[in-house]
Motif scaffolding. Structure first.
Motif, PDB file in Angstrom:
ATOM      1  N   PHE A  57       0.923  -1.063   0.054  1.00  0.00           N
ATOM      2  CA  PHE A  57      -0.034   0.117  -0.081  1.00  0.00           C
ATOM      3  C   PHE A  57       0.859   1.249  -0.012  1.00  0.00           C
ATOM      4  O   PHE A  57       0.513   2.176  -0.641  1.00  0.00           O
ATOM      5  CB  PHE A  57      -0.932   0.067   1.359  1.00  0.00           C
ATOM      6  CG  PHE A  57      -2.343  -0.815   0.947  1.00  0.00           C
ATOM      7  CD1 PHE A  57      -3.074  -0.528   0.077  1.00  0.00           C
ATOM      8  CD2 PHE A  57      -2.336  -1.998   1.753  1.00  0.00           C
ATOM      9  CE1 PHE A  57      -4.258  -1.379  -0.022  1.00  0.00           C
ATOM     10  CE2 PHE A  57      -3.436  -2.985   1.529  1.00  0.00           C
ATOM     11  CZ  PHE A  57      -4.456  -2.313   0.513  1.00  0.00           C
ATOM     12  N   VAL A  58       2.003   1.344   0.676  1.00  0.00           N
ATOM     13  CA  VAL A  58       2.721   2.298   0.723  1.00  0.00           C
ATOM     14  C   VAL A  58       3.488   2.702  -0.398  1.00  0.00           C
ATOM     15  O   VAL A  58       3.735   3.657  -1.180  1.00  0.00           O
ATOM     16  CB  VAL A  58       3.841   2.196   1.889  1.00  0.00           C
ATOM     17  CG1 VAL A  58       4.849   3.337   1.648  1.00  0.00           C
ATOM     18  CG2 VAL A  58       3.162   2.342   3.075  1.00  0.00           C
ATOM     19  N   THR A  59       3.879   1.598  -1.086  1.00  0.00           N
ATOM     20  CA  THR A  59       4.421   1.697  -2.637  1.00  0.00           C
ATOM     21  C   THR A  59       3.455   2.337  -3.623  1.00  0.00           C
ATOM     22  O   THR A  59       3.774   3.304  -4.173  1.00  0.00           O
ATOM     23  CB  THR A  59       5.061   0.373  -3.048  1.00  0.00           C
ATOM     24  OG1 THR A  59       5.862  -0.169  -2.300  1.00  0.00           O
ATOM     25  CG2 THR A  59       5.596   0.538  -4.649  1.00  0.00           C
ATOM     26  N   ILE A  60       2.312   1.844  -3.446  1.00  0.00           N
ATOM     27  CA  ILE A  60       1.339   2.366  -4.268  1.00  0.00           C
ATOM     28  C   ILE A  60       1.120   3.840  -4.078  1.00  0.00           C
ATOM     29  O   ILE A  60       0.954   4.753  -4.940  1.00  0.00           O
ATOM     30  CB  ILE A  60      -0.124   1.652  -4.458  1.00  0.00           C
ATOM     31  CG1 ILE A  60      -0.100   0.327  -5.015  1.00  0.00           C
ATOM     32  CG2 ILE A  60      -1.203   2.201  -5.088  1.00  0.00           C
ATOM     33  CD1 ILE A  60      -0.982  -0.514  -5.027  1.00  0.00           C
ATOM     34  N   GLY A  61       1.021   4.233  -2.723  1.00  0.00           N
ATOM     35  CA  GLY A  61       0.659   5.607  -2.375  1.00  0.00           C
ATOM     36  C   GLY A  61       1.587   6.484  -2.656  1.00  0.00           C
ATOM     37  O   GLY A  61       1.445   7.761  -3.281  1.00  0.00           O
ATOM     38  N   VAL A  62       2.853   6.154  -2.899  1.00  0.00           N
ATOM     39  CA  VAL A  62       3.991   7.092  -3.149  1.00  0.00           C
ATOM     40  C   VAL A  62       3.965   7.390  -4.412  1.00  0.00           C
ATOM     41  O   VAL A  62       4.257   8.505  -4.810  1.00  0.00           O
ATOM     42  CB  VAL A  62       5.498   6.471  -2.590  1.00  0.00           C
ATOM     43  CG1 VAL A  62       6.393   6.998  -3.291  1.00  0.00           C
ATOM     44  CG2 VAL A  62       5.565   6.174  -1.243  1.00  0.00           C
ATOM     45  N   VAL A  63       3.862   6.288  -5.349  1.00  0.00           N
ATOM     46  CA  VAL A  63       3.714   6.637  -6.729  1.00  0.00           C
ATOM     47  C   VAL A  63       2.492   7.363  -7.125  1.00  0.00           C
ATOM     48  O   VAL A  63       2.730   8.266  -8.023  1.00  0.00           O
ATOM     49  CB  VAL A  63       3.783   5.179  -7.694  1.00  0.00           C
ATOM     50  CG1 VAL A  63       3.620   5.663  -8.950  1.00  0.00           C
ATOM     51  CG2 VAL A  63       4.730   4.308  -7.406  1.00  0.00           C
ATOM     52  N   ILE A  64       1.580   7.224  -6.749  1.00  0.00           N
ATOM     53  CA  ILE A  64       0.414   8.051  -6.894  1.00  0.00           C
ATOM     54  C   ILE A  64       0.681   9.502  -6.567  1.00  0.00           C
ATOM     55  O   ILE A  64       0.336  10.512  -7.038  1.00  0.00           O
ATOM     56  CB  ILE A  64      -0.867   7.563  -6.189  1.00  0.00           C
ATOM     57  CG1 ILE A  64      -1.349   6.342  -6.928  1.00  0.00           C
ATOM     58  CG2 ILE A  64      -1.889   8.507  -6.166  1.00  0.00           C
ATOM     59  CD1 ILE A  64      -2.675   5.751  -6.054  1.00  0.00           C
ATOM     60  N   GLY A  65       1.266   9.673  -5.330  1.00  0.00           N
ATOM     61  CA  GLY A  65       1.639  10.994  -4.667  1.00  0.00           C
ATOM     62  C   GLY A  65       2.709  11.775  -5.615  1.00  0.00           C
ATOM     63  O   GLY A  65       2.589  12.870  -5.682  1.00  0.00           O
TER      64      GLY A  65
END
Length: 307
Positions: free
Chosen positions: A8-16
């Motif tokens: 989830f953190v990985t996805i959130g960072v790339v979206i960010g």
């Protein structure tokens, strides 16, 4: 639980990163369209060829598949009924809403969750293949027909998915898996490289849309958004649990795998499809955001209860 959090953190960072690029005006809405088109026409088909080419398609014939299908049918069916009878949504918007309610993120999030939480990435394979070979081709055929204004003969409707690059890539991957054939290195290596663009392109485009698009729920029905999110996070995994446990008698770790897979959030590629066909784009975007955030506590709770 580290695998869930890391995914989830990985996805959130790339979206960010995508949102930040849009905020700094390094990219605009046009860039979001370009990224979505690259993902749809090039990167995702390449990813499907290489990913499914290595998968064991025989895992589709399992209790996992039966329970997963039940969860999908109930969640999507409830949304379709409400969209057509209550909200009076057109066909294309209804299709995207149904996908938002039942199409799980089995790829870039499901694989790490299956690997680190369930202990084997193969647990997500039945759902992944179901979506790629049945749900996605049917939905894209409907969207293609809707974009053309309808009136398509049944045989053209049946053959329409074969004109879609994602479907073709999926079918080629299945052929490789079933036959055991391997692509020549000079062919496979470029496909692998192109496939690596798929997930980042989707996520960055999604981040750009979050920053430049209307605020959460402002361009659509709040009740409709609440419905798609509830169907995805609660109804789909509960139905999968009931069918697997009560009807099929699945227990233990296998039951956990089925329920956790059904509780995965809505896949980012639904937003790519919504953008490509200009149907229910905001609903898809907002459902992905809410279910991605909400699935973290849901999956952690399921792992604690059934693990």
């Amino acid at each position: 639980m580290q695998g869930v959090i890391t995914g989830f953190v990985t996805i959130g960072v790339v979206i960010g990163v995508g949102a930040l690029l849009a905020h700094l005006r390094i990219v605009d809405a046009g860039a979001q369209q370009v990224l979505s088109r690259i993902a749809f026409f090039v990167a995702s088909p390449a990813l499907m060829v290489t990913t499914l080419g290595r998968a064991d398609v025989h895992q589709v014939l399992s209790a996992n598949l039966v329970a997963s299908v039940a969860g999908v049918v109930v969640a999507a069916g409830i949304y379709i009924a409400l969209a057509r009878l209550v909200w009076r949504r057109p066909l294309g918007d209804t299709t995207i809403g149904a996908l938002s309610s039942a199409y799980v993120n089995a790829g870039n999030l499901g694989i790490p969750v299956a690997s680190y939480v369930l202990g084997d990435a193969a647990y997500v394979a039945p759902t992944l293949l179901l979506q790629l070979l049945v749900m996605q081709p049917v939905a894209l055929a409907v969207l293609d027909s809707d974009a053309r204004g309808g009136g398509m003969p049944w045989w053209q409707f049946a053959l329409r998915p074969l004109k879609n690059p994602l479907t073709v890539g999926s079918l080629l991957g299945v052929v490789l898996s079933v036959t055991g054939w391997t692509l020549p290195t000079i062919v496979e290596d470029p496909l692998v490289l192109l496939g690596h663009m798929a997930v980042p392109s989707m996520l960055v485009a999604y981040g750009v849309a979050l920053r430049l698009g209307p605020g959460l729920g402002r361009a659509g029905s709040v009740s409709e958004l609440a419905t798609t999110s509830t169907l995805k996070l609660l109804v789909q995994p509960v139905v999968a649990w009931l069918v697997a446990s009560v009807v099929l008698g699945v227990e233990g770790h296998a039951l956990l795998a089925i329920v956790v897979t059904s509780a995965l959030p809505t896949a980012q590629n639904i937003f790519v499809h919504a953008t490509r066909y200009d149907r229910a784009t905001v609903l898809a975007r907002d459902t992905i955001l809410i279910t991605t955030i909400g699935s973290v506590p849901v999956i952690l709770l399921l792992a604690w209860l059934l693990g």
